[in-house]
Design an enzyme around this catalytic site. Structure first.
Site, mmCIF file in Angstrom:
data_model
loop_
_atom_site.group_PDB
_atom_site.id
_atom_site.type_symbol
_atom_site.label_atom_id
_atom_site.label_comp_id
_atom_site.label_asym_id
_atom_site.label_seq_id
_atom_site.Cartn_x
_atom_site.Cartn_y
_atom_site.Cartn_z
ATOM 1 N N LYS A 111 0.800 -1.076 -0.112
ATOM 2 C CA LYS A 111 -0.031 -0.082 -0.022
ATOM 3 C C LYS A 111 0.960 1.281 0.049
ATOM 4 C CE LYS A 111 -3.820 2.238 2.574
ATOM 5 N NZ LYS A 111 -4.574 2.383 3.702
ATOM 6 N N LYS A 131 -2.324 -1.477 -3.598
ATOM 7 C CA LYS A 131 -3.217 -0.314 -3.553
ATOM 8 C C LYS A 131 -2.195 1.054 -3.627
ATOM 9 C CE LYS A 131 -6.355 2.221 -0.828
ATOM 10 N NZ LYS A 131 -7.313 1.939 0.618
#
Length: 328
Positions: free
Chosen positions: A198, A252
């Protein structure tokens, strides 16, 4: 390959049937996870200004959305909470309230659509007055102390019936700690989807508006989310999380990091999901609203890009719209 004209690459592209016959990747509703924002202030819905077409859903509306997901063949919903600001504190205590919004949302989906999986975000940013994913002291995010709170949050979600615990906080060691806690409390079948890669991205702005953390966020999240310049670090993060007990891993944001999706998928061979985040959604919708692109065409093209890169699934706000197109 033979040279032109013995080889004409266009031959296979001339007809719809031949293009379908030789298509290398297939996108179906089975590949989609519907990202939804549930709210204890929505009655029945509240629009999210930065994400046209996305609304915060009250529990009754969430039940209808779950039925829609089941009807469309969408395998799972990922729920993200927007809570009344009066319930927030520095420690994010509402995150582990057994009667809080998230446990209620889990039970609502399970009652309305038993065949739809429920994925729950594990992080403190929707619940804290400072907008960070972890506990804060003197401007620093505390790793080990945060992990202890995340364990409590994950157990509350598992007890409410959550199928997949999805830590998105990026604290070190939290996957192993949560896995151990789930095992110790009898939740042996509860899956963990780790947000393993992420990035500290600028694409999260509309989401932070949607959950109400953007207005209160103090500073940035660069001390715990990944540097967008790094690839090898993502592989190390994923390796650690798999070793600690992650069943699936997440990248992400999505489209700006397709190279990361591909490397993780090829390197580890574990189910790798990609999150088409709020900023990606907002850009497509804004360009479509201005008539600059064909919104549905670009939406479907972007989703196929994830499959081409090796994603086993895609978390997206577009899920119901895409599923309707895919289902004809």
């Amino acid at each position: 390959m033979s040279a032109f004209p013995a080889t004409r690459m266009r031959r296979l592209r001339q007809a719809d049937w031949s293009r379908r016959l030789v298509s290398e990747n297939t996108l179906t509703a089975n590949d989609l996870v519907w990202a939804v924002v549930v709210s204890d202030t929505a009655d029945p819905t509240e629009p999210v200004a930065a994400m046209p077409g996305v609304e915060r859903l009250g529990l009754d509306t969430l039940a209808n959305a779950a039925k829609r997901a089941e009807m469309l063949g969408i395998p799972a919903m990922a729920i993200f909470p927007h809570i009344d600001p009066a319930k927030k504190d520095e420690k994010g205590s509402e995150a582990f309230n057994k009667d809080g919004l998230v446990p209620q949302a889990i039970r609502t989906i399970k009652e309305a659509a038993p065949n739809v999986g429920v994925i729950c975000d594990v992080a403190l940013d929707p619940f804290t007055t400072h907008g960070h994913d972890g506990l804060m002291q003197d401007g620093a995010i505390l790793n080990d102390e945060t992990v202890n709170v995340l364990i409590k949050q994950a157990l509350v979600q598992a007890e409410a019936g959550c199928d997949v615990i999805a830590p998105s906080d990026m604290m070190d060691g939290r996957i192993g700690a949560i896995r151990d806690a789930l095992e110790a409390h009898g939740f042996t079948d509860t899956m963990i989807l780790s947000y393993a890669a992420k990035y500290a991205s600028g694409f999260y702005g509309p989401y932070r508006e949607a959950i109400g953390s953007g207005a209160v966020l103090q500073g940035d999240k660069k001390s715990y989310q990944m540097d967008p310049a790094n690839t090898e670090e993502a592989l190390r993060e994923v390796a650690l999380d798999i070793d600690e007990g992650a069943d699936m891993v997440m990248v992400k944001p999505g489209l700006p990091y397709l190279d990361i999706v591909q490397r993780i998928s090829e390197t580890f061979g574990v189910p790798t999901l990609a999150f088409q985040v709020s900023g990606e959604y907002a850009m497509i919708e804004a360009a479509a609203a201005n008539g600059w692109i064909d919104g549905n065409r670009v939406m479907m093209e972007s989703l196929m890009a994830f499959k081409r890169a090796g994603a086993a699934g895609i978390v997206t706000y577009f899920a119901p719209r895409a599923a309707e197109i895919l289902n004809g």
